[in-house]
Design a protein around this motif. Sequence first.
Motif, mmCIF file in Angstrom:
data_model
loop_
_atom_site.group_PDB
_atom_site.id
_atom_site.type_symbol
_atom_site.label_atom_id
_atom_site.label_comp_id
_atom_site.label_asym_id
_atom_site.label_seq_id
_atom_site.Cartn_x
_atom_site.Cartn_y
_atom_site.Cartn_z
ATOM 1 N N GLU A 159 -15.627 -1.331 9.179
ATOM 2 C CA GLU A 159 -15.619 -0.367 10.279
ATOM 3 C C GLU A 159 -14.230 -0.118 10.859
ATOM 4 O O GLU A 159 -13.956 0.968 11.367
ATOM 5 C CB GLU A 159 -16.547 -0.854 11.393
ATOM 6 N N GLN A 160 -13.339 -1.109 10.788
ATOM 7 C CA GLN A 160 -12.059 -0.982 11.493
ATOM 8 C C GLN A 160 -10.835 -1.057 10.597
ATOM 9 O O GLN A 160 -9.770 -0.591 10.998
ATOM 10 C CB GLN A 160 -11.983 -2.050 12.595
ATOM 11 N N GLY A 161 -10.961 -1.634 9.411
ATOM 12 C CA GLY A 161 -9.856 -1.620 8.468
ATOM 13 C C GLY A 161 -8.694 -2.527 8.860
ATOM 14 O O GLY A 161 -8.728 -3.217 9.872
ATOM 15 N N PRO A 162 -7.625 -2.516 8.034
ATOM 16 C CA PRO A 162 -6.495 -3.428 8.256
ATOM 17 C C PRO A 162 -5.524 -2.923 9.312
ATOM 18 O O PRO A 162 -5.503 -1.739 9.652
ATOM 19 C CB PRO A 162 -5.824 -3.480 6.879
ATOM 20 N N ALA A 188 -14.570 -5.161 -1.671
ATOM 21 C CA ALA A 188 -13.260 -4.832 -1.111
ATOM 22 C C ALA A 188 -13.169 -5.206 0.361
ATOM 23 O O ALA A 188 -12.066 -5.370 0.901
ATOM 24 C CB ALA A 188 -12.975 -3.340 -1.283
ATOM 25 N N PHE A 189 -14.319 -5.337 1.037
ATOM 26 C CA PHE A 189 -14.329 -5.660 2.463
ATOM 27 C C PHE A 189 -14.564 -7.149 2.712
ATOM 28 O O PHE A 189 -14.749 -7.567 3.848
ATOM 29 C CB PHE A 189 -15.406 -4.840 3.177
ATOM 30 N N GLY A 190 -14.574 -7.945 1.652
ATOM 31 C CA GLY A 190 -14.792 -9.375 1.784
ATOM 32 C C GLY A 190 -13.574 -10.101 2.333
ATOM 33 O O GLY A 190 -12.509 -9.517 2.559
ATOM 34 N N PRO A 191 -13.696 -11.406 2.546
ATOM 35 C CA PRO A 191 -12.614 -12.164 3.172
ATOM 36 C C PRO A 191 -11.473 -12.501 2.221
ATOM 37 O O PRO A 191 -11.675 -12.662 1.016
ATOM 38 C CB PRO A 191 -13.312 -13.455 3.627
ATOM 39 N N ASP A 250 -3.948 -2.954 -3.727
ATOM 40 C CA ASP A 250 -3.197 -2.255 -2.696
ATOM 41 C C ASP A 250 -2.902 -3.185 -1.523
ATOM 42 O O ASP A 250 -1.777 -3.250 -1.026
ATOM 43 C CB ASP A 250 -3.982 -1.032 -2.225
ATOM 44 N N ALA A 251 -3.927 -3.925 -1.097
ATOM 45 C CA ALA A 251 -3.739 -4.857 0.005
ATOM 46 C C ALA A 251 -2.762 -5.968 -0.364
ATOM 47 O O ALA A 251 -1.919 -6.381 0.444
ATOM 48 C CB ALA A 251 -5.089 -5.453 0.414
ATOM 49 N N ALA A 252 -2.860 -6.450 -1.615
ATOM 50 C CA ALA A 252 -1.970 -7.523 -2.060
ATOM 51 C C ALA A 252 -0.510 -7.061 -2.076
ATOM 52 O O ALA A 252 0.388 -7.781 -1.626
ATOM 53 C CB ALA A 252 -2.387 -8.007 -3.442
ATOM 54 N N TYR A 253 -0.267 -5.862 -2.601
ATOM 55 C CA TYR A 253 1.095 -5.343 -2.622
ATOM 56 C C TYR A 253 1.638 -5.174 -1.201
ATOM 57 O O TYR A 253 2.792 -5.511 -0.924
ATOM 58 C CB TYR A 253 1.144 -4.003 -3.360
ATOM 59 N N ASN A 254 0.818 -4.644 -0.316
ATOM 60 C CA ASN A 254 1.272 -4.474 1.064
ATOM 61 C C ASN A 254 1.592 -5.812 1.713
ATOM 62 O O ASN A 254 2.565 -5.941 2.455
ATOM 63 C CB ASN A 254 0.198 -3.745 1.881
ATOM 64 N N LEU A 255 0.755 -6.797 1.426
ATOM 65 C CA LEU A 255 0.960 -8.119 2.014
ATOM 66 C C LEU A 255 2.227 -8.767 1.482
ATOM 67 O O LEU A 255 3.047 -9.302 2.236
ATOM 68 C CB LEU A 255 -0.261 -8.998 1.721
ATOM 69 N N ILE A 256 2.407 -8.731 0.168
ATOM 70 C CA ILE A 256 3.568 -9.375 -0.440
ATOM 71 C C ILE A 256 4.863 -8.661 -0.066
ATOM 72 O O ILE A 256 5.903 -9.293 0.142
ATOM 73 C CB ILE A 256 3.398 -9.415 -1.979
ATOM 74 N N SER A 257 4.804 -7.344 0.054
ATOM 75 C CA SER A 257 6.033 -6.589 0.307
ATOM 76 C C SER A 257 6.412 -6.529 1.780
ATOM 77 O O SER A 257 7.513 -6.104 2.123
ATOM 78 C CB SER A 257 5.882 -5.157 -0.228
ATOM 79 N N ARG A 292 -1.917 -17.317 15.175
ATOM 80 C CA ARG A 292 -0.807 -16.547 14.610
ATOM 81 C C ARG A 292 -1.305 -15.281 13.908
ATOM 82 O O ARG A 292 -0.711 -14.211 14.031
ATOM 83 C CB ARG A 292 -0.009 -17.395 13.605
ATOM 84 N N LEU A 293 -2.401 -15.414 13.191
ATOM 85 C CA LEU A 293 -2.900 -14.281 12.414
ATOM 86 C C LEU A 293 -3.454 -13.168 13.295
ATOM 87 O O LEU A 293 -3.210 -11.991 13.039
ATOM 88 C CB LEU A 293 -3.956 -14.760 11.418
ATOM 89 N N VAL A 294 -4.206 -13.513 14.336
ATOM 90 C CA VAL A 294 -4.708 -12.450 15.210
ATOM 91 C C VAL A 294 -3.564 -11.853 16.023
ATOM 92 O O VAL A 294 -3.558 -10.654 16.331
ATOM 93 C CB VAL A 294 -5.842 -12.939 16.138
ATOM 94 N N GLU A 295 -2.579 -12.667 16.345
ATOM 95 C CA GLU A 295 -1.415 -12.153 17.067
ATOM 96 C C GLU A 295 -0.661 -11.136 16.208
ATOM 97 O O GLU A 295 -0.121 -10.146 16.716
ATOM 98 C CB GLU A 295 -0.495 -13.318 17.449
ATOM 99 N N ALA A 296 -0.654 -11.356 14.892
ATOM 100 C CA ALA A 296 0.062 -10.465 13.985
ATOM 101 C C ALA A 296 -0.746 -9.226 13.614
ATOM 102 O O ALA A 296 -0.182 -8.252 13.109
ATOM 103 C CB ALA A 296 0.445 -11.227 12.710
ATOM 104 N N GLY A 297 -2.076 -9.245 13.841
ATOM 105 C CA GLY A 297 -2.855 -8.047 13.569
ATOM 106 C C GLY A 297 -4.149 -8.223 12.822
ATOM 107 O O GLY A 297 -4.894 -7.260 12.649
#
Length: 445
Positions: A159-162, A188-191, A250-257, A292-297
């Motif tokens: 519902e809310q995305g990254p 794709a919406f799994g943890p 796509d998510a992995a590339y965004n995370l790594i980069s 830390r993770l919720v603080e980052a988004g």
Amino acid sequence: MKMHRLCSGHHSNLFTTAQGRRDFLQVGAMAGLGLTLPHLLKLQAAQMNLPPVESYKPVATSIIHIYLPGGMAQHESWDPKPLAAPDYRGPFSPVKGVTGEYVGGQFTNIAKILDKISIIRSVTHGEAAHERGTHNMFTGYRPSPAIKFPSFGTIISHEQGPRNNLPPYIAIPNIIAPDQGSGYLSSAFGPFALGSDPADKNFTVRDLAAPKDIDDRRFERRRSLLAAVDEHFRSQEKSDGLTAMDSFYDAAYNLISSTQAREAFNLNAEPNKLRDEYGRNAAGQRFLLARRLVEAGTRMVSVNYGSWDHHSNIKGSFESQAPQFDVAFARLIKDLDERGMLDTTLVLVSSEFGRAPKINSTNGRDHYPRVFSVAMAGGGVKRGFVYGKSDALGAEPEENPVGPEDLARTMYRLLGINASKRLVLEGVRPIDIVNGGRLLTELIA
């Protein structure tokens, strides 16, 4: 699932669903006219106009769900019975908190922050098996043999995305049950699971960094080549697997980069003093990383800690795990409050069920779903509040019983998600995000 050597594991209360004979006859008659059940459902879907639902402004922008697998005993934690006989009261003397309410004897630090949290002492459902209780408390749905329901985190992700190139739904340290997964929604919406424990000395998140011999140009070139290959296969076949893999890549590339995203996982960036205050142990470092993770988004962090299936020696078992939880949880709540994050971060502490009101012959407590407790804090929840009540022995809800669907509906509302919205299963069947349930308005600040 079998967690304790004295636990028989599958305390099943299996139910079955039966389709009416008339419905089967109707479908059979249609099949004789060349209209099979799949065709019928597709025709129904083509005519299906799902009504719009009211939208809500979120109070909480993220959630930390602390899950205590095995079934934490409410008598030793959130709902002690100081006036009960010893075989009901248990081995610990309750601690009086700053609000005047009592908590379990191992919760000395939590007692000092009771003015910042709410406790629900009347949670109830009918599932005494680990697997089925876990499903209830991760999805808000009773288990069904026909449908795999998505977890809270999956719904939030859908519902809310990254945000900020971070996965919207992260599991720390790993996924402990399939009920944490995507259910009928796309994988794709799994943890995103860390794959290692933040408490480990050499903690690293798997697949977070590019190989050392891959520079930025090669990294981008490989991404372009992969995109071309994906496009070829996508033109040949449409499937959830391809869509999910495309989303994962796509998510992995965004995370790594993204340096900012990778830094969110870096516990070494935290001051040593704060890490010590949380505790250099599983509970402390997992809870700190969640902050830390919720603080980052990250929108939802699901944190698993301990094993609370205490059929025997509940005193020793609690003494070995509860103090870490007590220190870490109290520090997490204070940390969020000090940073101005508590009002927008919902914290939920739950377990699949509670434990029996009476101590058994092996000095433990057995599975008990008829009444147990959860704790909530921040994100629009009242501070220093107790909702619901169990009876004098902790055997039944006495006031305001709360089901998993009530918890789920309230949690989604605070996050700005309308639980009455309907999602479509396999393109043909609309399913409510939460079926039924009531909003716990008394709990909302």
